[in-house]
Design a protein around this motif. Structure first.
Motif, PDB file in Angstrom:
ATOM      1  N   CYS A 128     -13.600  -8.927 -73.626  1.00 31.62           N
ATOM      2  CA  CYS A 128     -14.291  -9.501 -72.474  1.00 31.62           C
ATOM      3  C   CYS A 128     -15.069 -10.715 -72.960  1.00 31.62           C
ATOM      4  O   CYS A 128     -15.232 -10.929 -74.162  1.00 31.62           O
ATOM      5  CB  CYS A 128     -15.210  -8.478 -71.805  1.00 31.62           C
ATOM      6  N   GLY A 129     -15.566 -11.512 -72.021  1.00 36.26           N
ATOM      7  CA  GLY A 129     -16.296 -12.696 -72.439  1.00 36.26           C
ATOM      8  C   GLY A 129     -16.655 -13.592 -71.273  1.00 36.26           C
ATOM      9  O   GLY A 129     -16.573 -13.201 -70.102  1.00 36.26           O
ATOM     10  N   VAL A 130     -17.052 -14.804 -71.607  1.00 29.19           N
ATOM     11  CA  VAL A 130     -17.414 -15.820 -70.618  1.00 29.19           C
ATOM     12  C   VAL A 130     -16.713 -17.120 -70.973  1.00 29.19           C
ATOM     13  O   VAL A 130     -16.334 -17.347 -72.121  1.00 29.19           O
ATOM     14  CB  VAL A 130     -18.944 -16.033 -70.553  1.00 29.19           C
ATOM     15  N   TYR A 131     -16.548 -17.967 -69.974  1.00 25.75           N
ATOM     16  CA  TYR A 131     -15.928 -19.276 -70.204  1.00 25.75           C
ATOM     17  C   TYR A 131     -16.610 -20.336 -69.348  1.00 25.75           C
ATOM     18  O   TYR A 131     -17.257 -20.047 -68.339  1.00 25.75           O
ATOM     19  CB  TYR A 131     -14.432 -19.230 -69.891  1.00 25.75           C
ATOM     20  N   SER A 132     -16.478 -21.565 -69.767  1.00 29.41           N
ATOM     21  CA  SER A 132     -16.900 -22.707 -68.971  1.00 29.41           C
ATOM     22  C   SER A 132     -15.769 -23.726 -69.039  1.00 29.41           C
ATOM     23  O   SER A 132     -14.762 -23.506 -69.704  1.00 29.41           O
ATOM     24  CB  SER A 132     -18.216 -23.301 -69.491  1.00 29.41           C
TER      25      SER A 132
ATOM     26  N   ASP B 252      -1.387 -12.919 -76.114  1.00 32.67           N
ATOM     27  CA  ASP B 252      -2.718 -12.842 -75.516  1.00 32.67           C
ATOM     28  C   ASP B 252      -2.610 -12.992 -74.003  1.00 32.67           C
ATOM     29  O   ASP B 252      -2.174 -14.039 -73.509  1.00 32.67           O
ATOM     30  CB  ASP B 252      -3.604 -13.944 -76.112  1.00 32.67           C
ATOM     31  N   PHE B 253      -2.977 -11.942 -73.264  1.00 34.54           N
ATOM     32  CA  PHE B 253      -3.007 -11.989 -71.798  1.00 34.54           C
ATOM     33  C   PHE B 253      -4.455 -12.100 -71.342  1.00 34.54           C
ATOM     34  O   PHE B 253      -5.294 -11.296 -71.747  1.00 34.54           O
ATOM     35  CB  PHE B 253      -2.364 -10.740 -71.196  1.00 34.54           C
ATOM     36  N   LEU B 254      -4.745 -13.088 -70.487  1.00 32.41           N
ATOM     37  CA  LEU B 254      -6.125 -13.381 -70.076  1.00 32.41           C
ATOM     38  C   LEU B 254      -6.218 -13.469 -68.560  1.00 32.41           C
ATOM     39  O   LEU B 254      -5.360 -14.072 -67.911  1.00 32.41           O
ATOM     40  CB  LEU B 254      -6.592 -14.685 -70.717  1.00 32.41           C
ATOM     41  N   LEU B 255      -7.299 -12.910 -68.022  1.00 33.77           N
ATOM     42  CA  LEU B 255      -7.613 -12.995 -66.601  1.00 33.77           C
ATOM     43  C   LEU B 255      -9.085 -13.342 -66.461  1.00 33.77           C
ATOM     44  O   LEU B 255      -9.943 -12.677 -67.050  1.00 33.77           O
ATOM     45  CB  LEU B 255      -7.308 -11.669 -65.903  1.00 33.77           C
ATOM     46  N   GLY B 256      -9.382 -14.407 -65.699  1.00 35.18           N
ATOM     47  CA  GLY B 256     -10.763 -14.842 -65.529  1.00 35.18           C
ATOM     48  C   GLY B 256     -11.083 -15.136 -64.079  1.00 35.18           C
ATOM     49  O   GLY B 256     -10.196 -15.449 -63.274  1.00 35.18           O
ATOM     50  N   PHE B 257     -12.370 -15.039 -63.735  1.00 35.10           N
ATOM     51  CA  PHE B 257     -12.809 -15.315 -62.371  1.00 35.10           C
ATOM     52  C   PHE B 257     -14.216 -15.886 -62.412  1.00 35.10           C
ATOM     53  O   PHE B 257     -15.073 -15.387 -63.141  1.00 35.10           O
ATOM     54  CB  PHE B 257     -12.786 -14.031 -61.533  1.00 35.10           C
TER      55      PHE B 257
ATOM     56  N   LEU C 116     -14.386 -13.402 -68.140  1.00 34.69           N
ATOM     57  CA  LEU C 116     -12.971 -13.196 -68.444  1.00 34.69           C
ATOM     58  C   LEU C 116     -12.767 -11.840 -69.115  1.00 34.69           C
ATOM     59  O   LEU C 116     -13.683 -11.231 -69.653  1.00 34.69           O
ATOM     60  CB  LEU C 116     -12.432 -14.318 -69.327  1.00 34.69           C
ATOM     61  N   GLY C 117     -11.540 -11.403 -69.073  1.00 34.34           N
ATOM     62  CA  GLY C 117     -11.122 -10.199 -69.769  1.00 34.34           C
ATOM     63  C   GLY C 117      -9.667 -10.350 -70.148  1.00 34.34           C
ATOM     64  O   GLY C 117      -8.941 -11.170 -69.574  1.00 34.34           O
ATOM     65  N   GLY C 118      -9.233  -9.575 -71.122  1.00 36.78           N
ATOM     66  CA  GLY C 118      -7.854  -9.709 -71.528  1.00 36.78           C
ATOM     67  C   GLY C 118      -7.460  -8.715 -72.584  1.00 36.78           C
ATOM     68  O   GLY C 118      -8.230  -7.809 -72.940  1.00 36.78           O
ATOM     69  N   TYR C 119      -6.260  -8.898 -73.084  1.00 36.65           N
ATOM     70  CA  TYR C 119      -5.714  -8.008 -74.099  1.00 36.65           C
ATOM     71  C   TYR C 119      -4.901  -8.837 -75.085  1.00 36.65           C
ATOM     72  O   TYR C 119      -4.053  -9.642 -74.681  1.00 36.65           O
ATOM     73  CB  TYR C 119      -4.820  -6.958 -73.448  1.00 36.65           C
TER      74      TYR C 119
END
Length: 199
Positions: free
Chosen positions: A112-116, A156-161, A142-145
């Motif tokens: 999990c994490g954050v993005y800008s 790397d699969f990533l999903l962010g909102f 964001l989160g991913g695997y």
């Protein structure tokens, strides 16, 4: 030196060498990084918006559970041969922080994490007297695997909102300059990255 003393010496040197190799391996894992490309955006861009998209990301390991990633995206679209100067261009720079939830493996599994991000967009159609420039920043979670295959191959699969806000907006057509009324909107991310791990 007797044969027994020689045997002890060999065992001690071997154990010490293995310890150094293990420590060096852990150090390299900590100081390594992954270079990736987003194959999902490259594949979907021509289907969804008839455009072309290219990306490059670099994930830098900090320790066993943490990393920083910096991604760059370039998207472009030339409208048709009858308007050769018509174009759509966008650039994105997206830094992100990741925290891995796996306690056993380095930078593997769920995270999990954050993005800008900073996005620059330019759309220009000379036949329609249409010129649109926009820059906006975005922020989200964001989160991913992520898994490693064959030691050096990463998937790397990533999903962010999150949300975005416009910091520069200029729309020019035959009626002159028209600033946009929309200043804030929702933002989403969906990526499937493949890459190579450097230790």
């Amino acid at each position: 030196m007797t044969a027994l003393q020689k045997l002890y010496s060999i065992i001690i040197i071997g154990l010490f060498s293995n310890s150094l190799i293990a420590q060096d391996s852990l150090y390299n894992r900590r100081m390594g990084f992954v270079v990736k490309i987003d194959i999902l955006s490259t594949a979907l861009a021509p289907l969804v918006s008839q455009s072309y998209s290219y990306s490059l990301s670099a994930e830098k390991f900090i320790d066993k559970k943490q990393s920083f990633q910096l991604s760059g995206y370039f998207n472009y679209f030339n409208y048709n041969i009858n308007s050769p100067h018509s174009k759509y261009r966008s650039f994105q720079v997206i830094p992100e922080y990741r925290f891995y939830l796996n306690n056993k493996n380095w930078h593997k599994g769920i995270y999990c994490g954050v993005y800008s991000g900073l996005i620059d967009l330019h759309e220009f159609i000379p036949n329609g007297n249409y010129d649109y420039r926009k820059r906006y920043i975005k922020l989200g979670a964001l989160g991913g695997y992520q898994i490693y295959l064959f030691k050096h191959f990463a998937v790397d699969f990533l999903l962010g909102f999150g949300g975005s806000t416009i910091i520069y907006d200029q729309f020019v057509n035959s009626h002159g300059l028209q600033p946009s009324k929309r200043t804030y909107f929702l933002d989403g991310r969906l990526s499937l990255n493949i890459g190579y791990v450097f230790y």
